[in-house]
Write a protein that holds these residues in place. Structure first.
Motif, PDB file in Angstrom:
ATOM      1  N   HIS A  19       0.828  -1.207   0.000  1.00 58.63           N
ATOM      2  CA  HIS A  19       0.000   0.000   0.000  1.00 58.63           C
ATOM      3  C   HIS A  19       0.864   1.259   0.000  1.00 58.63           C
ATOM      4  O   HIS A  19       0.562   2.232  -0.699  1.00 58.63           O
ATOM      5  N   ARG A  20       1.952   1.222   0.783  1.00 54.54           N
ATOM      6  CA  ARG A  20       2.803   2.411   0.882  1.00 54.54           C
ATOM      7  C   ARG A  20       3.451   2.750  -0.455  1.00 54.54           C
ATOM      8  O   ARG A  20       3.380   3.889  -0.922  1.00 54.54           O
ATOM      9  N   TRP A  21       4.072   1.758  -1.095  1.00 49.11           N
ATOM     10  CA  TRP A  21       4.871   2.079  -2.269  1.00 49.11           C
ATOM     11  C   TRP A  21       4.045   2.106  -3.562  1.00 49.11           C
ATOM     12  O   TRP A  21       4.381   2.831  -4.493  1.00 49.11           O
ATOM     13  N   CYS A  22       2.964   1.340  -3.617  1.00 50.04           N
ATOM     14  CA  CYS A  22       2.047   1.502  -4.766  1.00 50.04           C
ATOM     15  C   CYS A  22       1.364   2.869  -4.716  1.00 50.04           C
ATOM     16  O   CYS A  22       1.089   3.484  -5.735  1.00 50.04           O
ATOM     17  N   GLY A  23       1.122   3.340  -3.466  1.00 50.75           N
ATOM     18  CA  GLY A  23       0.458   4.629  -3.325  1.00 50.75           C
ATOM     19  C   GLY A  23       1.294   5.806  -3.756  1.00 50.75           C
ATOM     20  O   GLY A  23       0.755   6.863  -4.098  1.00 50.75           O
ATOM     21  N   VAL A  24       2.625   5.677  -3.745  1.00 55.35           N
ATOM     22  CA  VAL A  24       3.488   6.789  -4.134  1.00 55.35           C
ATOM     23  C   VAL A  24       3.148   7.262  -5.543  1.00 55.35           C
ATOM     24  O   VAL A  24       3.068   8.465  -5.829  1.00 55.35           O
ATOM     25  N   MET A 255      -1.867  12.278   7.409  1.00 57.00           N
ATOM     26  CA  MET A 255      -2.089  10.850   7.642  1.00 57.00           C
ATOM     27  C   MET A 255      -3.470  10.597   8.236  1.00 57.00           C
ATOM     28  O   MET A 255      -4.155   9.640   7.850  1.00 57.00           O
ATOM     29  N   ARG A 256      -3.883  11.458   9.149  1.00 62.75           N
ATOM     30  CA  ARG A 256      -5.212  11.285   9.745  1.00 62.75           C
ATOM     31  C   ARG A 256      -6.307  11.480   8.694  1.00 62.75           C
ATOM     32  O   ARG A 256      -7.260  10.706   8.620  1.00 62.75           O
ATOM     33  N   TRP A 257      -6.168  12.536   7.899  1.00 61.67           N
ATOM     34  CA  TRP A 257      -7.165  12.781   6.852  1.00 61.67           C
ATOM     35  C   TRP A 257      -7.201  11.637   5.845  1.00 61.67           C
ATOM     36  O   TRP A 257      -8.269  11.227   5.393  1.00 61.67           O
ATOM     37  N   HIS A 258      -6.043  11.123   5.514  1.00 61.17           N
ATOM     38  CA  HIS A 258      -5.994  10.015   4.557  1.00 61.17           C
ATOM     39  C   HIS A 258      -6.693   8.783   5.129  1.00 61.17           C
ATOM     40  O   HIS A 258      -7.427   8.071   4.413  1.00 61.17           O
ATOM     41  N   HIS A 259      -6.514   8.538   6.416  1.00 59.57           N
ATOM     42  CA  HIS A 259      -7.146   7.396   7.062  1.00 59.57           C
ATOM     43  C   HIS A 259      -8.665   7.555   7.071  1.00 59.57           C
ATOM     44  O   HIS A 259      -9.416   6.638   6.691  1.00 59.57           O
ATOM     45  N   LEU A 260      -9.144   8.722   7.468  1.00 66.75           N
ATOM     46  CA  LEU A 260     -10.586   8.951   7.560  1.00 66.75           C
ATOM     47  C   LEU A 260     -11.239   8.968   6.173  1.00 66.75           C
ATOM     48  O   LEU A 260     -12.318   8.388   5.966  1.00 66.75           O
ATOM     49  N   LEU A 261     -10.594   9.625   5.219  1.00 66.17           N
ATOM     50  CA  LEU A 261     -11.134   9.648   3.860  1.00 66.17           C
ATOM     51  C   LEU A 261     -11.125   8.258   3.241  1.00 66.17           C
ATOM     52  O   LEU A 261     -12.043   7.886   2.499  1.00 66.17           O
ATOM     53  N   VAL A 487      -1.177  11.445  -2.420  1.00 66.38           N
ATOM     54  CA  VAL A 487      -0.083  12.042  -3.195  1.00 66.38           C
ATOM     55  C   VAL A 487       0.870  12.781  -2.267  1.00 66.38           C
ATOM     56  O   VAL A 487       2.103  12.654  -2.371  1.00 66.38           O
ATOM     57  N   VAL A 488       0.310  13.575  -1.344  1.00 67.81           N
ATOM     58  CA  VAL A 488       1.158  14.335  -0.417  1.00 67.81           C
ATOM     59  C   VAL A 488       1.975  13.391   0.457  1.00 67.81           C
ATOM     60  O   VAL A 488       3.194  13.560   0.622  1.00 67.81           O
ATOM     61  N   ILE A 489       1.306  12.363   1.017  1.00 71.80           N
ATOM     62  CA  ILE A 489       1.999  11.410   1.879  1.00 71.80           C
ATOM     63  C   ILE A 489       3.064  10.651   1.085  1.00 71.80           C
ATOM     64  O   ILE A 489       4.191  10.446   1.552  1.00 71.80           O
ATOM     65  N   GLY A 490       2.711  10.245  -0.134  1.00 71.78           N
ATOM     66  CA  GLY A 490       3.664   9.516  -0.963  1.00 71.78           C
ATOM     67  C   GLY A 490       4.863  10.360  -1.330  1.00 71.78           C
ATOM     68  O   GLY A 490       6.008   9.871  -1.338  1.00 71.78           O
ATOM     69  N   TRP A 491       4.619  11.643  -1.651  1.00 70.71           N
ATOM     70  CA  TRP A 491       5.721  12.545  -1.985  1.00 70.71           C
ATOM     71  C   TRP A 491       6.666  12.706  -0.787  1.00 70.71           C
ATOM     72  O   TRP A 491       7.891  12.668  -0.927  1.00 70.71           O
ATOM     73  N   ARG A 492       6.084  12.879   0.381  1.00 75.15           N
ATOM     74  CA  ARG A 492       6.922  13.031   1.580  1.00 75.15           C
ATOM     75  C   ARG A 492       7.711  11.763   1.855  1.00 75.15           C
ATOM     76  O   ARG A 492       8.891  11.816   2.222  1.00 75.15           O
ATOM     77  N   ARG A 493       7.069  10.632   1.681  1.00 74.36           N
ATOM     78  CA  ARG A 493       7.742   9.357   1.913  1.00 74.36           C
ATOM     79  C   ARG A 493       8.884   9.158   0.909  1.00 74.36           C
ATOM     80  O   ARG A 493       9.995   8.747   1.287  1.00 74.36           O
ATOM     81  N   ALA A 494       8.627   9.448  -0.361  1.00 72.87           N
ATOM     82  CA  ALA A 494       9.657   9.278  -1.387  1.00 72.87           C
ATOM     83  C   ALA A 494      10.820  10.231  -1.159  1.00 72.87           C
ATOM     84  O   ALA A 494      11.995   9.868  -1.301  1.00 72.87           O
ATOM     85  N   ARG A 495      10.498  11.484  -0.797  1.00 71.36           N
ATOM     86  CA  ARG A 495      11.566  12.468  -0.545  1.00 71.36           C
ATOM     87  C   ARG A 495      12.421  12.065   0.659  1.00 71.36           C
ATOM     88  O   ARG A 495      13.650  12.176   0.627  1.00 71.36           O
ATOM     89  N   SER A 497      12.878   8.995   1.719  1.00 68.97           N
ATOM     90  CA  SER A 497      13.669   7.832   1.340  1.00 68.97           C
ATOM     91  C   SER A 497      14.880   8.240   0.509  1.00 68.97           C
ATOM     92  O   SER A 497      15.983   7.715   0.700  1.00 68.97           O
ATOM     93  N   LEU A 498      14.702   9.204  -0.402  1.00 66.83           N
ATOM     94  CA  LEU A 498      15.818   9.647  -1.230  1.00 66.83           C
ATOM     95  C   LEU A 498      16.893  10.335  -0.393  1.00 66.83           C
ATOM     96  O   LEU A 498      18.102  10.135  -0.604  1.00 66.83           O
ATOM     97  N   ARG A 499      16.463  11.163   0.563  1.00 70.45           N
ATOM     98  CA  ARG A 499      17.418  11.834   1.432  1.00 70.45           C
ATOM     99  C   ARG A 499      18.207  10.812   2.259  1.00 70.45           C
ATOM    100  O   ARG A 499      19.415  10.949   2.470  1.00 70.45           O
ATOM    101  N   SER A 500      17.478   9.764   2.711  1.00 72.20           N
ATOM    102  CA  SER A 500      18.147   8.726   3.502  1.00 72.20           C
ATOM    103  C   SER A 500      19.192   8.004   2.681  1.00 72.20           C
ATOM    104  O   SER A 500      20.292   7.709   3.159  1.00 72.20           O
ATOM    105  N   ARG A 501      18.858   7.711   1.416  1.00 65.75           N
ATOM    106  CA  ARG A 501      19.810   7.017   0.555  1.00 65.75           C
ATOM    107  C   ARG A 501      21.052   7.866   0.288  1.00 65.75           C
ATOM    108  O   ARG A 501      22.179   7.374   0.263  1.00 65.75           O
ATOM    109  N   ARG A 502      20.832   9.177   0.067  1.00 64.19           N
ATOM    110  CA  ARG A 502      21.976  10.073  -0.190  1.00 64.19           C
ATOM    111  C   ARG A 502      22.860  10.191   1.039  1.00 64.19           C
ATOM    112  O   ARG A 502      24.092  10.250   0.942  1.00 64.19           O
ATOM    113  N   ALA A 503      22.223  10.229   2.212  1.00 61.16           N
ATOM    114  CA  ALA A 503      23.008  10.325   3.438  1.00 61.16           C
ATOM    115  C   ALA A 503      23.840   9.068   3.658  1.00 61.16           C
ATOM    116  O   ALA A 503      24.969   9.124   4.153  1.00 61.16           O
TER     117      ALA A 503
END
Length: 503
Positions: A19-24, A255-261, A487-495, A497-503
């Protein structure tokens, strides 16, 4: 992941990850589908309906036309039409391969591929009083994917100078206008049907790459929606609430709005994505096992069955005597017998026959004649037939902007049922003798899994159009908000993850 993790724990973990990565990426696509779907409720994909085509045709004058026998000249002609789509009367012939050809109805001169000057003349007849400019010729563009246009390709593109800035497409085979798209339709469809159907990936009328791209993306989004429902229910406290007093574990925020929606609109989201997948007929699951045999229904080619067919002049005079101003005549056969179908500018029809006596003009075919011809449609006996005075769950009419908005679908209609393996139903127009619709069991299942779930097109829903539209817009807005939060949650998650990989 620990190797000692239990199977239920592993399944739970994988459900979260899917769900997390398909949602990105999936939520962005779903947001586009919801937004474009709302546009499609009000602005349909460009089309040329039968009544739009006919109302632009000039009335056929009483002139010394060539006889149909002189026009076709051979026996493999399956269709012959007389009209004046380019301002001059001409015969349009269709042979057994589906190829079209045209000749002058007064001189018999063969008209070759229509050039740009001829296309401009036809465009001016279609929209009288409006100037126009030929933009060029093309095989296909974003508005002309339909396979019904194949016999007319390449198409001449003519930009008209009317108030609607209509773009016309003219057949190079016949010179007739075969598609129109106003400026408003073109602009809205870029964010409507063209985006909704992912036509950006489509390059030809039959495009397996586009087909399987849409199927794969739709299937991925079905998995995304299903996993989201499961995760949302897992995280919701049906019994004792969390310490915050909420039944959702998430604090105020996306995250709360995404859960309720998700809990509110996940079901309709899954329904629409799944029915969109079904519209692509994956693996041909809704394809008919046996299609109605239209050639057997006709009985023979029009040329072979009409050695001395009805000539245009007496036929037009007989119609005029009854106050019927024909703009088009079509020579056809039904059950091996020849007839002429006349149409006027309002898409009204008359059936003209002559069996060794005077010309007979009728509004409808006798039921017995259609039933006798219908027996040849399938290699199985007919088990029932009835004349329907109203629409049913399969034969119905839609608004102009809908995908099926160009279908005539007159009433009453003859419905015939066969005893084949698929229990095929065939609907025949009493006014024209045409087979309007044929559905076997698999196609009827497809009607429920696609049309109903996707368009909510049952009779009671269509009868109150504004209520149906209001409900669909409201549900689409909820689905759009759900997707945008993803989309917002996925963008934040992807960003992150990318920062973590660069670090």
């Amino acid at each position: 992941m620990s190797s000692t993790m239990s199977l239920p724990a592993r399944l739970r973990r994988w459900t979260y990850l899917v769900h997390r990565w398909c949602g990105v990426f999936g939520c962005l696509l779903m947001a586009l589908w919801f937004a474009s779907g709302v546009v499609m409720l009000f602005v349909g994909y460009p089309k040329l309906s039968p009544w739009q085509r006919l109302q632009a045709l000039p009335v056929l004058a009483d002139l010394p036309y060539l006889s149909p026998t002189q026009a076709w000249g051979r026996t493999d002609i399956t269709g012959l039409v007389l009209n004046a789509a380019n301002g001059q009367p001409r015969y349009v012939l269709r042979d057994a391969s589906g190829r079209l050809s045209t000749l002058d109805a007064l001189t018999g001169r063969r008209i070759g591929p229509v050039d740009q000057a001829g296309a401009l003349r036809s465009a001016r007849v279609f929209l009288p009083g409006a100037g126009g400019q030929v933009l060029g010729s093309l095989w296909e563009d974003r508005w002309t994917h339909s396979r019904a246009l194949d016999p007319h390709r390449p198409l001449h593109q003519v930009q008209m100078q009317d108030d609607a800035r209509t773009l016309l497409y003219v057949s190079s085979s016949t010179g007739a206008v075969v598609m129109q798209a106003t400026r408003s339709e073109r602009y809205w469809n870029v964010v409507g049907a063209w985006l909704h159907w992912l036509y950006v990936f489509r390059n030809q009328p039959v495009d397996p790459v586009w087909t399987w791209t849409v199927i794969a993306l739709s299937a991925t989004c079905v998995v995304l929606a299903c996993s989201g429902i499961v995760v949302g229910l897992w995280r919701w406290r049906f019994g004792r609430p969390y310490r915050s007093g909420s039944r959702s574990p998430f604090a105020a925020g996306w995250m709360r709005w995404h859960h309720l929606l998700g809990l509110s609109f996940a079901a309709i989201t899954l329904t629409w994505i799944f029915s969109g997948l079904m519209s692509m007929n994956p693996l041909g699951v809704f394809s008919a096992s046996t299609a109605p045999d239209l050639a057997a229904y006709a009985g023979a080619t029009v040329a072979a069955r009409s050695p001395t067919p009805l000539a245009p002049q007496p036929l037009l005079r007989a119609l005029q005597a009854q106050g019927f101003a024909a703009v088009e005549l079509q020579w056809r056969t039904l059950g091996g017998s020849a007839y002429v179908l006349a149409r006027d500018a309002a898409d009204r029809t008359r059936i003209v026959t002559q069996a060794g006596g005077p010309v007979v003009i009728a509004r409808q075919w006798p039921r017995a004649v259609l039933e006798a011809a219908a027996a040849s449609l399938l290699p199985a006996p007919m088990v029932s037939s009835q004349v329907l005075a109203g629409y049913d769950d399969y034969y119905y009419r839609r608004d102009q902007q809908s995908m099926m908005g160009g279908s005539e679908r007159r009433l009453p209609v003859l419905m015939v049922q066969f005893a084949d393996a698929g229990r095929t139903r065939v609907y025949i127009d009493l006014y024209t003798g045409q087979v309007e619709l044929g559905l076997d069991r698999a196609q009827r299942v497809g009607r429920w899994l696609f049309s109903l779930l996707h368009s909510w097109d049952l009779g009671p829903m269509l009868a109150i159009a504004w209520r149906r539209q209001a409900v669909l817009v409201s549900l689409s807005a909820g689905g759009l908000l759900l997707a945008l939060s993803g989309v917002v949650i996925g963008w934040r998650r992807a960003r992150k993850s990318l920062r973590s990989r660069r670090a």
